[in-house]
Design an enzyme around this catalytic site. Structure first.
Site, PDB file in Angstrom:
ATOM      1  N   SER A 125       0.244 -27.146  -1.505  1.00 53.06           N
ATOM      2  CA  SER A 125       0.641 -25.865  -2.095  1.00 53.06           C
ATOM      3  C   SER A 125       1.978 -26.005  -2.826  1.00 53.06           C
ATOM      4  CB  SER A 125       0.676 -24.779  -1.018  1.00 53.06           C
ATOM      5  OG  SER A 125      -0.644 -24.501  -0.576  1.00 53.06           O
ATOM      6  N   LYS A 177       4.060   2.420  -7.174  1.00 54.72           N
ATOM      7  CA  LYS A 177       5.346   2.112  -6.569  1.00 54.72           C
ATOM      8  C   LYS A 177       5.258   1.871  -5.064  1.00 54.72           C
ATOM      9  CE  LYS A 177       9.712   1.376  -6.858  1.00 54.72           C
ATOM     10  NZ  LYS A 177      10.195   0.163  -7.542  1.00 54.72           N
TER      11      LYS A 177
END
Length: 317
Positions: A125, A177
């Site tokens: 990764s 949001k």
């Protein structure tokens, strides 16, 4: 006053004096360490003038604050005494931002000086991300590497809060949001938005592998479903260049630099800019005798960070 009471008071006074002496000794030891750290650079700066190979260890989970390492890499890149970089990687990955910052610093270094990577148990990764700018990657047959992908975990605690009678009202300036807030319900639109973030970060990761490994994008994407590969599998797929250990990587770097085994010592990366006071054998042995063998390794600035926020690129066993 009885003899017993007088003896007890004297014993208490002696204990207080002993405690004060121990505290003073501890403070003196800490002060001595601080002074030694401050003097370390001027004491051994002449050693840094010798031509040498810098060795950087990336160990454990990669955090996003990697400023110490990137600063040292930048100074090593500019140093005329540093001829190459030996990157020792044993990490499952970690923060995407930390991996990207290390990748960019190593890429800049590799543009002017050779870099070789040697992988231990894992180089996956984000740890693979920072490895791909190297001119040569070495891994063990059993190394787990690859795992090209990005994860953004977003818990949804709203059902649990509802069961215990807690209602969180989010007053937002826009519908998206509160979609990263675990106390709010994840809407289909919010999931699409977060998936877009992950997809963009993934595209950046793929582009790094394409550029660093000189592979077609369609081939990289065919390999980049998040799975890990053994070193032996990675070699056949073009994700690494050679099977071997750190000695194999060192030998490749020496051949690239056209130097013999007796030339060019290998020194810790942070010693490129300053040699730590604990690098001296006697001081090192003293500290390891008191605090254990891993203490000085921790001081060497190895990347062993586990606090992660946001999107991560990490192999989760």
């Amino acid at each position: 006053m009885s003899l017993e009471a007088e003896t007890l008071l004297r014993s208490m006074a002696d204990s207080k004096r002993l405690l004060l002496w121990r505290g003073a000794a501890l403070l003196f030891f800490i002060a001595a360490l601080i002074i030694a750290v401050g003097k370390s650079h001027s004491t051994v700066s002449s050693l840094d003038a010798r031509p040498h190979i810098a060795r950087l260890v990336i160990h454990g989970v990669i955090g996003n604050d990697v400023s110490e390492i990137t600063t040292a890499l930048r100074k090593a890149q500019k140093s005329s005494s540093v001829t190459g970089l030996l990157l020792v990687v044993d990490s499952p990955g970690g923060g995407v931002t930390g991996g990207e910052r290390l990748h960019d610093s190593i890429e800049k270094f590799a543009q002017v000086k050779p870099v070789v990577v040697t992988m231990g148990d894992m180089g996956a990764s984000a740890a693979y991300m920072l490895s791909v700018p190297a001119q040569h990657i070495v891994a063990l047959p059993s190394t787990l590497t690859g795992s090209i992908g990005v994860i953004l975990q977003r818990p949804d605690l709203s059902p649990l809060l509802g069961r215990v009678g807690i209602d969180v009202a989010a007053i937002t300036s826009g519908a998206m949001k509160d979609q990263t807030d675990p106390t709010s319900h994840l809407t289909p639109e919010g999931r699409t938005m977060l998936q877009g973030l992950v997809n963009d970060l993934f595209d950046q990761f793929v582009a790094m592998v394409v550029k660093g490994r000189h592979m077609p994008e369609d081939k990289v994407r065919s390999l980049a479903d998040g799975r890990a590969y053994t070193g032996r599998q990675a070699l056949s797929l073009g994700l690494i260049d050679e099977l071997g250990d750190e000695d194999t990587a060192r030998q490749w770097l020496r051949q690239r630099l056209k130097i013999g085994d007796a030339q060019y010592p290998v020194m810790p990366l942070l010693s490129v800019t300053k040699r730590h006071w604990y690098d001296f054998p006697r001081k090192r042995a003293m500290l390891e005798g008191v605090f254990g063998s891993g203490f000085t390794e921790m001081l060497e600035g190895r990347l062993t960070l586990s606090s992660l926020d946001g999107a991560v690129a990490i192999l989760q066993p």
